[in-house]
Write an enzyme that holds these catalytic residues in place. Sequence first.
Site, PDB file in Angstrom:
ATOM      1  N   LEU A  80      33.971  28.088  31.406  1.00 24.59           N
ATOM      2  CA  LEU A  80      35.097  27.184  31.630  1.00 24.59           C
ATOM      3  C   LEU A  80      36.051  27.088  30.441  1.00 24.59           C
ATOM      4  CD1 LEU A  80      33.173  24.379  33.546  1.00 24.59           C
ATOM      5  CD2 LEU A  80      34.472  26.299  34.491  1.00 24.59           C
ATOM      6  N   HIS A  82      39.226  28.103  28.168  1.00 22.64           N
ATOM      7  CA  HIS A  82      40.555  28.668  28.392  1.00 22.64           C
ATOM      8  C   HIS A  82      40.789  29.844  27.448  1.00 22.64           C
ATOM      9  CE1 HIS A  82      41.007  24.591  29.990  1.00 22.64           C
ATOM     10  NE2 HIS A  82      41.957  25.085  30.751  1.00 22.64           N
ATOM     11  N   ASP A 133      20.801  41.978  13.969  1.00 24.77           N
ATOM     12  CA  ASP A 133      20.679  43.311  14.569  1.00 24.77           C
ATOM     13  C   ASP A 133      20.767  44.412  13.515  1.00 24.77           C
ATOM     14  OD1 ASP A 133      20.537  45.186  16.817  1.00 24.77           O
ATOM     15  OD2 ASP A 133      22.630  45.624  16.300  1.00 24.77           O
TER      16      ASP A 133
END
Length: 162
Positions: A80, A82, A133
């Site tokens: 949700l 923007h 990572d």
Amino acid sequence: MSNPSQSNLSHINSQGEAQMVDVSQKTPTHRQAIAAGQIRMSQATFAAIQVGNTPKGDVLGTAKLAGIMAAKQTANLIPLCHPLPLQKIEVNLIPDENLPGYQIRATVITKAETGVEMEALTAVSVAALTLYDMAKALEKSMQIENIRLLSKTGGKSGDYFA
């Protein structure tokens, strides 16, 4: 909450369903958010990263770039949010011998109808994940910790400082 349709939650419509908030009537303002987090590791892993002796190459440069790229993709990751025009994204990975590890800090700036807290938090999160990572071949027990909003300025809800 017994009846979401009667709530004042901006992301819930009258049927109790998730919705994207309508910001079309809001005036764009200068907004800034700063988020932080940290990654804790062994002294040996910290030392290897500091001297650039890691199997995958430039750990810190890659993590910084990943954080910047992630901030730009926040609306694609958080349902949700923007999409926002981001004027500045800064990601810093600061060595901290006391952890040992790195303090991660992201600053995001826009001139828009809604804030950039999620972009700053996403930048910190992805920078930390990328650092993990890039260094996991050296150590799998690294810990990503304490991701949080430090401050936000601009907008209707006012300023916030942790």
